[in-house]
Motif scaffolding. Structure first.
Motif, PDB file in Angstrom:
ATOM      1  N   LEU A  39       0.822  -1.205   0.000  1.00 48.70           N
ATOM      2  CA  LEU A  39       0.000   0.000   0.000  1.00 48.70           C
ATOM      3  C   LEU A  39       0.861   1.263   0.000  1.00 48.70           C
ATOM      4  O   LEU A  39       0.440   2.300  -0.527  1.00 48.70           O
ATOM      5  CB  LEU A  39      -0.929   0.006   1.211  1.00 48.70           C
ATOM      6  N   THR A  40       2.038   1.206   0.605  1.00 48.49           N
ATOM      7  CA  THR A  40       2.910   2.378   0.653  1.00 48.49           C
ATOM      8  C   THR A  40       3.904   2.421  -0.488  1.00 48.49           C
ATOM      9  O   THR A  40       4.619   3.422  -0.643  1.00 48.49           O
ATOM     10  CB  THR A  40       3.679   2.427   1.990  1.00 48.49           C
ATOM     11  N   ASP A  41       3.976   1.388  -1.311  1.00 50.90           N
ATOM     12  CA  ASP A  41       4.897   1.347  -2.445  1.00 50.90           C
ATOM     13  C   ASP A  41       4.461   2.392  -3.475  1.00 50.90           C
ATOM     14  O   ASP A  41       3.348   2.324  -4.006  1.00 50.90           O
ATOM     15  CB  ASP A  41       4.886  -0.040  -3.068  1.00 50.90           C
ATOM     16  N   PRO A  42       5.300   3.378  -3.787  1.00 53.90           N
ATOM     17  CA  PRO A  42       4.913   4.416  -4.750  1.00 53.90           C
ATOM     18  C   PRO A  42       4.471   3.855  -6.099  1.00 53.90           C
ATOM     19  O   PRO A  42       3.629   4.462  -6.772  1.00 53.90           O
ATOM     20  CB  PRO A  42       6.185   5.254  -4.892  1.00 53.90           C
ATOM     21  N   GLY A 100      -9.810   6.135  -0.168  1.00 57.37           N
ATOM     22  CA  GLY A 100      -9.683   7.450   0.442  1.00 57.37           C
ATOM     23  C   GLY A 100      -9.292   7.378   1.906  1.00 57.37           C
ATOM     24  O   GLY A 100      -8.430   8.130   2.369  1.00 57.37           O
ATOM     25  N   VAL A 101      -9.908   6.468   2.650  1.00 59.90           N
ATOM     26  CA  VAL A 101      -9.574   6.317   4.070  1.00 59.90           C
ATOM     27  C   VAL A 101      -8.148   5.780   4.231  1.00 59.90           C
ATOM     28  O   VAL A 101      -7.380   6.270   5.074  1.00 59.90           O
ATOM     29  CB  VAL A 101     -10.585   5.389   4.769  1.00 59.90           C
ATOM     30  N   ILE A 102      -7.780   4.786   3.429  1.00 62.79           N
ATOM     31  CA  ILE A 102      -6.419   4.247   3.505  1.00 62.79           C
ATOM     32  C   ILE A 102      -5.406   5.341   3.207  1.00 62.79           C
ATOM     33  O   ILE A 102      -4.404   5.506   3.925  1.00 62.79           O
ATOM     34  CB  ILE A 102      -6.239   3.069   2.529  1.00 62.79           C
ATOM     35  N   ASP A 103      -5.644   6.095   2.149  1.00 64.63           N
ATOM     36  CA  ASP A 103      -4.736   7.173   1.740  1.00 64.63           C
ATOM     37  C   ASP A 103      -4.518   8.172   2.871  1.00 64.63           C
ATOM     38  O   ASP A 103      -3.379   8.532   3.205  1.00 64.63           O
ATOM     39  CB  ASP A 103      -5.321   7.869   0.516  1.00 64.63           C
ATOM     40  N   ARG A 104      -5.592   8.633   3.486  1.00 63.57           N
ATOM     41  CA  ARG A 104      -5.476   9.637   4.539  1.00 63.57           C
ATOM     42  C   ARG A 104      -4.808   9.078   5.796  1.00 63.57           C
ATOM     43  O   ARG A 104      -4.036   9.769   6.468  1.00 63.57           O
ATOM     44  CB  ARG A 104      -6.850  10.214   4.878  1.00 63.57           C
ATOM     45  N   GLY A 161       2.149   9.042   9.014  1.00 66.80           N
ATOM     46  CA  GLY A 161       3.547   9.154   8.612  1.00 66.80           C
ATOM     47  C   GLY A 161       4.089   7.951   7.864  1.00 66.80           C
ATOM     48  O   GLY A 161       5.300   7.858   7.632  1.00 66.80           O
ATOM     49  N   LEU A 162       3.222   7.027   7.454  1.00 62.45           N
ATOM     50  CA  LEU A 162       3.661   5.832   6.734  1.00 62.45           C
ATOM     51  C   LEU A 162       3.738   6.055   5.223  1.00 62.45           C
ATOM     52  O   LEU A 162       4.334   5.251   4.507  1.00 62.45           O
ATOM     53  CB  LEU A 162       2.706   4.668   7.021  1.00 62.45           C
ATOM     54  N   GLU A 163       3.139   7.139   4.762  1.00 61.01           N
ATOM     55  CA  GLU A 163       3.122   7.423   3.330  1.00 61.01           C
ATOM     56  C   GLU A 163       4.527   7.698   2.811  1.00 61.01           C
ATOM     57  O   GLU A 163       5.326   8.360   3.468  1.00 61.01           O
ATOM     58  CB  GLU A 163       2.223   8.630   3.069  1.00 61.01           C
TER      59      GLU A 163
END
Length: 243
Positions: free
Chosen positions: A170-173, A203-207, A213-215
């Motif tokens: 999920l955090t992989d660009p 949307g919820v995952i993204d926010r 700070g995991l993004e």
């Protein structure tokens, strides 16, 4: 259902201690984030159907992960779309402004995936959000899967698949994008587990990734469109003007 009132009313259903260290930033973000920071769609002053979803974090073979389902393709709304387990509150779930959303999220997750709710530690609840097309007032309930049980679709008429997505994916660009819907909707999307996660769930995952700070930095200009198959499913039972 007011987000802050809901959080206070659910205090007795929340156990915030004893989480793995990697989950602490998520808990911190969940306890401080405001509804308007999560979505531009906020519950109306009156009306809307109370509902809840379970954002369940676990630790699988590939590390920390998130449990998602794929809605059955035969459903009238959001058919074939990846989502969190969840649904509308039933009377037996209790007060929508109290512990009702927690009870509903766990009940729906059990009915959809077969998980044992006793193994889930609810550690936070997000402010209430709104899905205009379905008029659902949604309370996202965050859980830690401290005692895992096997999961699979319980009723294929409701749930097409149950799957776990590692947070590393999920955090992989490379898996991040924005999705443009013909209705004019533009929002976050994730290409993970051979699926496209979009809409309310994305949307919820993204926010939550952002505020915890995991993004990781990703190309926010990368834009995707729904496939013809997914587009047809997204309009099933929903007027085009509302999709």
């Amino acid at each position: 259902m007011a987000g802050r009132a809901g959080r206070a009313g659910m205090a007795g259903a929340i156990e915030r201690d004893g989480l793995p260290e990697w989950l602490l930033p998520v808990r911190s973000a969940a306890e401080t984030v405001q509804a308007e920071q999560l979505s531009r769609y906020l519950p109306p002053a009156e009306g809307g159907r109370p509902s809840a979803v379970l954002m369940l974090f676990g630790e699988g073979p590939a590390g920390p992960d998130l449990l998602l389902i794929e809605r059955a393709r035969s459903l009238r709304s959001h058919a074939g779309q990846p989502s969190f387990p969840g649904g509308a509150l039933d009377p037996e779930d209790g007060d929508p402004a109290g512990a009702g959303p927690v009870a509903a999220a766990l009940r729906e997750a059990e009915e959809e995936t077969g998980l044992d709710p006793s193994g889930v530690q609810v550690f936070a609840v997000l402010p209430d959000l709104y899905i205009p097309v379905s008029r659902f007032v949604v309370t996202p309930v965050l859980g830690w899967w401290r005692q895992e049980t096997p999961v699979a679709p319980v009723d294929l008429g409701e749930t097409g698949a149950v799957f776990r997505v590692p947070l590393s994916e999920l955090t992989d660009p490379a898996n991040r994008a924005r999705l443009r819907h013909p209705s004019g909707f533009v929002g976050p999307a994730f290409e993970v587990a051979d699926r496209l996660v979009w809409g309310f769930t994305a949307g919820v995952i993204d926010r939550m990734l952002h505020f915890s700070g995991l993004e990781r930095p990703w190309d926010t200009t990368r834009t995707l469109s729904l496939s013809e198959d997914a587009l047809g499913l997204s309009y099933e039972g929903v007027p085009r003007a509302q999709a």
